[in-house]
Design an enzyme around this catalytic site. Structure first.
Site, PDB file in Angstrom:
ATOM      1  N   HIS A  46      -6.396   0.674   5.122  1.00  0.00           N
ATOM      2  CA  HIS A  46      -5.282   0.079   5.866  1.00  0.00           C
ATOM      3  C   HIS A  46      -3.956   0.672   5.390  1.00  0.00           C
ATOM      4  O   HIS A  46      -3.107   1.079   6.196  1.00  0.00           O
ATOM      5  CB  HIS A  46      -5.236  -1.436   5.641  1.00  0.00           C
ATOM      6  CG  HIS A  46      -6.259  -2.219   6.392  1.00  0.00           C
ATOM      7  ND1 HIS A  46      -6.439  -2.124   7.755  1.00  0.00           N
ATOM      8  CD2 HIS A  46      -7.152  -3.152   5.964  1.00  0.00           C
ATOM      9  CE1 HIS A  46      -7.404  -2.953   8.141  1.00  0.00           C
ATOM     10  NE2 HIS A  46      -7.851  -3.582   7.068  1.00  0.00           N
ATOM     11  N   HIS A  49     -11.475  -0.604   1.555  1.00  0.00           N
ATOM     12  CA  HIS A  49     -11.105  -1.211   2.837  1.00  0.00           C
ATOM     13  C   HIS A  49      -9.589  -1.399   2.909  1.00  0.00           C
ATOM     14  O   HIS A  49      -8.936  -0.988   3.882  1.00  0.00           O
ATOM     15  CB  HIS A  49     -11.827  -2.553   2.975  1.00  0.00           C
ATOM     16  CG  HIS A  49     -11.463  -3.338   4.198  1.00  0.00           C
ATOM     17  ND1 HIS A  49     -12.360  -3.578   5.221  1.00  0.00           N
ATOM     18  CD2 HIS A  49     -10.312  -3.959   4.565  1.00  0.00           C
ATOM     19  CE1 HIS A  49     -11.772  -4.310   6.165  1.00  0.00           C
ATOM     20  NE2 HIS A  49     -10.527  -4.553   5.775  1.00  0.00           N
ATOM     21  N   GLU A  50      -9.027  -1.998   1.865  1.00  0.00           N
ATOM     22  CA  GLU A  50      -7.586  -2.247   1.853  1.00  0.00           C
ATOM     23  C   GLU A  50      -6.803  -0.941   1.720  1.00  0.00           C
ATOM     24  O   GLU A  50      -5.738  -0.772   2.309  1.00  0.00           O
ATOM     25  CB  GLU A  50      -7.230  -3.196   0.702  1.00  0.00           C
ATOM     26  CG  GLU A  50      -7.949  -4.539   0.726  1.00  0.00           C
ATOM     27  CD  GLU A  50      -7.614  -5.376   1.955  1.00  0.00           C
ATOM     28  OE1 GLU A  50      -6.754  -4.963   2.758  1.00  0.00           O
ATOM     29  OE2 GLU A  50      -8.209  -6.441   2.115  1.00  0.00           O
TER      30      GLU A  50
END
Length: 268
Positions: free
Chosen positions: A62, A58-59
């Site tokens: 980004h 997820h990170e």
């Protein structure tokens, strides 16, 4: 030459992430083969490890999107190594989400990586950077639920099926919560570039409390019921039944006494 070497090291997958992935894989094998003395402990390790892997991805999503959007400082910060220890809010990004999974089976959104937004031009790029994280959770949910669509459950051990069902629940809740247009969450980051400067300035002081406010609201019985009814409906559409998620959570919380309800023919 030095620059190229440095860039390569900035993007090398971290041994920490590889270790977490290895533990997850071994735990998955133990659940599938029923190798563990207590399958519940193997399910706990498998689901927790897979959940941390999804948080890292997820990170990473980004960060990778921000890199292509124009923030060339991302690599030097270690975000592209998938190392959970490199994220600016390790407590929010990794520790708290894992704690909330253990406590209540909610896929709590984590904190975002630090992105130098002034380096990025274009509102669409800013929106895509914010959306990239929860879209990763959506993709993870699709992977977890794929066996439920294509009748891939034949021959799959009950414990592994239930673990996948519970993991899918976590991914769906994380995606929905992250996409809420609440300050401090990715959903607000998607729409923020399209808001006026005046509105953004007014909302900015409340951003640190957005996640807390969402969590408190979800605890309200009426809201909680509606929220999880929606989650059940989505999972049902993906082929995951209440039985799968219920038994998955029962197996995951191995420290609790066994429920009298028998999950599946294996009597887990």
């Amino acid at each position: 030459m030095t620059t190229a070497t440095s860039r390569h090291s900035d993007r090398r997958i971290s041994p920490v992430f590889l270790g977490i992935a290895a533990v997850t894989a071994v735990a998955a094998w133990a659940v599938w083969t029923d190798f563990a003395a207590d399958v519940r402990i193997a399910v706990f390790l498998f689901v927790t490890g897979a959940w941390v892997v999804s948080l890292c991805l997820h990170e990473y999503a980004h960060a990778r999107t921000a890199l292509h959007g124009g923030d060339i400082t991302i690599g030097a910060k270690g975000y592209l190594t998938l190392n959970p220890l490199k994220y600016t809010h390790g407590m929010l990004s990794i520790v708290l989400p894992v704690i909330f999974v253990i406590m209540g089976g909610i896929g709590l959104p984590g904190g975002a990586v630090f992105i130098e937004r002034n380096r990025i031009q274009g509102r669409w790029k800013h929106s895509l950077i914010s959306a990239a994280g929860p879209l990763t959770n959506v993709l993870f949910a699709i992977v977890c639920t794929a066996p439920f669509w294509f009748d891939g459950l034949s021959g799959m051990p009950d414990g592994f099926r239930y673990a996948l069902g519970f993991l899918a629940l976590l991914q769906v809740t994380a995606a929905i919560l992250n996409f809420l247009p609440v300050p401090g969450l990715d959903g607000y980051g998607v729409i923020e570039p399209w808001l006026s400067y005046r509105i953004r300035r007014q909302v900015e002081p409340y951003a640190p409390f957005g996640l807390l406010a969402v969590f408190v609201i979800i605890l309200i019985p009426g809201v909680n019921a509606v929220f999880f009814d929606a989650i059940d409906a989505i999972l049902g559409g993906l082929g995951v039944s209440n039985l799968d998620t219920y038994c998955g959570r029962n197996l995951f919380t191995f420290w609790e006494s066994r429920n009298e309800f028998v999950c599946g023919p294996a009597g887990l």
